[in-house]
Design a protein around this motif. Structure first.
Motif, PDB file in Angstrom:
ATOM      1  N   UNK A  36       0.833  -1.209   0.000  1.00  0.00           N
ATOM      2  CA  UNK A  36       0.000   0.000   0.000  1.00  0.00           C
ATOM      3  C   UNK A  36       0.864   1.254   0.000  1.00  0.00           C
ATOM      4  N   UNK A  37       1.922   1.256   0.814  1.00  0.00           N
ATOM      5  CA  UNK A  37       2.822   2.416   0.860  1.00  0.00           C
ATOM      6  C   UNK A  37       3.541   2.590  -0.479  1.00  0.00           C
ATOM      7  N   UNK A  38       3.933   1.464  -1.081  1.00  0.00           N
ATOM      8  CA  UNK A  38       4.595   1.505  -2.390  1.00  0.00           C
ATOM      9  C   UNK A  38       3.698   2.153  -3.440  1.00  0.00           C
ATOM     10  N   UNK A  39       2.452   1.718  -3.490  1.00  0.00           N
ATOM     11  CA  UNK A  39       1.533   2.250  -4.496  1.00  0.00           C
ATOM     12  C   UNK A  39       1.199   3.714  -4.237  1.00  0.00           C
ATOM     13  N   UNK A  40       0.970   4.057  -2.967  1.00  0.00           N
ATOM     14  CA  UNK A  40       0.689   5.461  -2.630  1.00  0.00           C
ATOM     15  C   UNK A  40       1.891   6.340  -2.954  1.00  0.00           C
ATOM     16  N   UNK A  41       3.095   5.857  -2.609  1.00  0.00           N
ATOM     17  CA  UNK A  41       4.308   6.638  -2.864  1.00  0.00           C
ATOM     18  C   UNK A  41       4.563   6.856  -4.337  1.00  0.00           C
ATOM     19  N   UNK A  42       4.493   5.784  -5.129  1.00  0.00           N
ATOM     20  CA  UNK A  42       4.797   5.898  -6.559  1.00  0.00           C
ATOM     21  C   UNK A  42       3.696   6.619  -7.341  1.00  0.00           C
ATOM     22  N   UNK A  43       2.445   6.218  -7.113  1.00  0.00           N
ATOM     23  CA  UNK A  43       1.349   6.868  -7.826  1.00  0.00           C
ATOM     24  C   UNK A  43       1.171   8.305  -7.356  1.00  0.00           C
ATOM     25  N   UNK A  70       8.135   1.008 -11.214  1.00  0.00           N
ATOM     26  CA  UNK A  70       8.193   0.417  -9.872  1.00  0.00           C
ATOM     27  C   UNK A  70       6.826  -0.099  -9.438  1.00  0.00           C
ATOM     28  N   UNK A  71       5.776   0.656  -9.773  1.00  0.00           N
ATOM     29  CA  UNK A  71       4.415   0.220  -9.441  1.00  0.00           C
ATOM     30  C   UNK A  71       4.089  -1.093 -10.146  1.00  0.00           C
ATOM     31  N   UNK A  72       4.497  -1.206 -11.398  1.00  0.00           N
ATOM     32  CA  UNK A  72       4.250  -2.435 -12.163  1.00  0.00           C
ATOM     33  C   UNK A  72       5.028  -3.613 -11.592  1.00  0.00           C
ATOM     34  N   UNK A  73       6.287  -3.379 -11.209  1.00  0.00           N
ATOM     35  CA  UNK A  73       7.105  -4.446 -10.626  1.00  0.00           C
ATOM     36  C   UNK A  73       6.468  -4.988  -9.356  1.00  0.00           C
ATOM     37  N   UNK A  74       6.081  -4.075  -8.470  1.00  0.00           N
ATOM     38  CA  UNK A  74       5.475  -4.492  -7.208  1.00  0.00           C
ATOM     39  C   UNK A  74       4.129  -5.179  -7.428  1.00  0.00           C
ATOM     40  N   UNK A 250      21.316   0.646  -5.144  1.00  0.00           N
ATOM     41  CA  UNK A 250      20.402  -0.370  -4.619  1.00  0.00           C
ATOM     42  C   UNK A 250      20.026  -1.376  -5.700  1.00  0.00           C
ATOM     43  N   UNK A 251      19.708  -0.868  -6.884  1.00  0.00           N
ATOM     44  CA  UNK A 251      19.218  -1.708  -7.973  1.00  0.00           C
ATOM     45  C   UNK A 251      20.298  -2.655  -8.487  1.00  0.00           C
ATOM     46  N   UNK A 284       9.448   0.255  -3.105  1.00  0.00           N
ATOM     47  CA  UNK A 284       8.985   1.009  -1.940  1.00  0.00           C
ATOM     48  C   UNK A 284       9.889   2.203  -1.654  1.00  0.00           C
ATOM     49  N   UNK A 285      11.196   2.011  -1.767  1.00  0.00           N
ATOM     50  CA  UNK A 285      12.158   3.050  -1.380  1.00  0.00           C
ATOM     51  C   UNK A 285      12.307   4.160  -2.409  1.00  0.00           C
ATOM     52  N   UNK A 286      12.242   3.813  -3.700  1.00  0.00           N
ATOM     53  CA  UNK A 286      12.547   4.796  -4.747  1.00  0.00           C
ATOM     54  C   UNK A 286      11.786   6.116  -4.646  1.00  0.00           C
ATOM     55  N   UNK A 287      10.455   6.111  -4.506  1.00  0.00           N
ATOM     56  CA  UNK A 287       9.757   7.402  -4.462  1.00  0.00           C
ATOM     57  C   UNK A 287      10.182   8.267  -3.290  1.00  0.00           C
ATOM     58  N   UNK A 288      10.518   7.644  -2.152  1.00  0.00           N
ATOM     59  CA  UNK A 288      10.926   8.406  -0.981  1.00  0.00           C
ATOM     60  C   UNK A 288      12.367   8.885  -1.112  1.00  0.00           C
TER      61      UNK A 288
END
Length: 309
Positions: A36-43, A70-74, A250-251, A284-288
């Motif tokens: 959820x945090x990943x999707x909220x952060x990226x979108x 990133x959203x697609x990967x997750x 990281x990647x 999760x980390x990228x958008x932040x």
């Protein structure tokens, strides 16, 4: 050979991260929050960039594209993993399995090329600022992004097309939490040597090309920064590049640890955990990482929050 071994597999069983029932509820809650945090952060980052005209620049166009990848990967991995935590049936059909691998792999390929182009963008911005509007116009960047996504789609179409030549009769158990291609090779009853060769050639070519592009770009950026006489200019240049360098580290660091230092055993817990970091934690980390290191994004986010309070 026993007769049951000749039965062709039409669905697989994903073993997941753990077979301990006591851990599954806790892991479900943990990865649900992460997703959820990943999707909220990226979108959310994509929405912020689209709403602020000041952010309609090449750097932010690439950043919003990275957030989408990133959203697609997750999304290609986590929802199925969450379902399996709560279900006793871990089956996934052949078509679903190939589709999961396709979307995860194409978004990962796209991210490789995006990180490379983002490094080139920073090189042009710092080393050739006068030519930047010409070399990195919004129109050209949009074309770059379109070509990058097309490469990701075509690259995985080749591998999925080659997977269709395989049949699976040895086992239907995949010792992983998603349909990982090497695991599919290991249970194929047709020699996957052609698939392995094509995978190796494309993987080495893409990762080597993108990584070398990033290294060359940032070596030139480093020399350009060191030549700057102004301390303020150096600080601004380092601030501009630091988020991208952290994301790249990281990647590619995770990819290196997975393929150069594999775990012990058939799959290896270390390999599985690193793969989890690559498919779930990095998105999760990228958008932040980019948001917290970017004053323009923080300023617009603050204004947007104050406007809605």
């Amino acid at each position: 050979m026993p007769e049951e071994n000749h039965t062709l597999v039409t669905e697989f069983i994903l073993t997941g991260l753990t077979d301990q029932p006591t851990l599954k509820a806790a892991l479900f809650l943990l990865f649900l929050v992460i997703y959820l945090v990943t999707m909220v952060g990226n979108l959310g980052l994509i929405v912020l960039i689209s709403k602020d005209r000041h952010l309609h620049t090449p750097m932010y166009l690439f950043l919003s594209s990275l957030a989408f990848a990133d959203s697609c990967t997750s999304s290609s991995v986590t929802p199925k993993m969450l379902i399996n935590f709560l279900s006793t049936n871990h089956a996934i059909s052949l078509i679903e399995c190939f589709a999961q691998f396709y979307f995860m792999g194409s978004s990962a390929t796209t991210e490789c090329f995006l990180l490379s182009v983002m490094a080139y963008d920073r090189y042009v911005a710092i080393c050739k600022p006068l030519l930047y509007p010409v070399l990195m116009s919004n129109r050209l960047c949009t074309q770059f992004i379109a070509v990058i996504y097309l490469l990701g789609v075509l690259h995985l179409a080749i591998h999925v097309g080659l997977l269709l030549r395989l049949t699976f009769c040895r086992s239907n158990i995949i010792q992983y939490y998603y349909c990982e291609i090497l695991q599919l090779f290991s249970i194929s009853c047709i020699d996957p040597s052609i698939n392995m060769f094509v995978l190796l050639v494309f993987s080495i070519s893409i990762q080597a090309f993108t990584f070398v592009t990033i290294i060359v770009s940032y070596v030139r950026v480093l020399f350009a920064i060191l030549r700057k006489k102004s301390e303020k200019g150096r600080s601004k240049a380092f601030s501009t590049c630091s988020a991208h360098l952290l994301s790249v580290s990281l990647f590619y660091g995770t990819l290196f640890l997975i393929y150069v230092c594999p775990g012990s055993g058939p799959v290896g817990d270390k390999e599985k955990m690193l793969s989890l970091f690559y498919t779930v934690i990095i998105p999760l980390l990228n958008p932040f990482v980019y948001s917290l290191r970017n004053k323009e994004v923080i300023e617009f986010s603050t204004k947007l929050v104050q406007r809605n309070v």
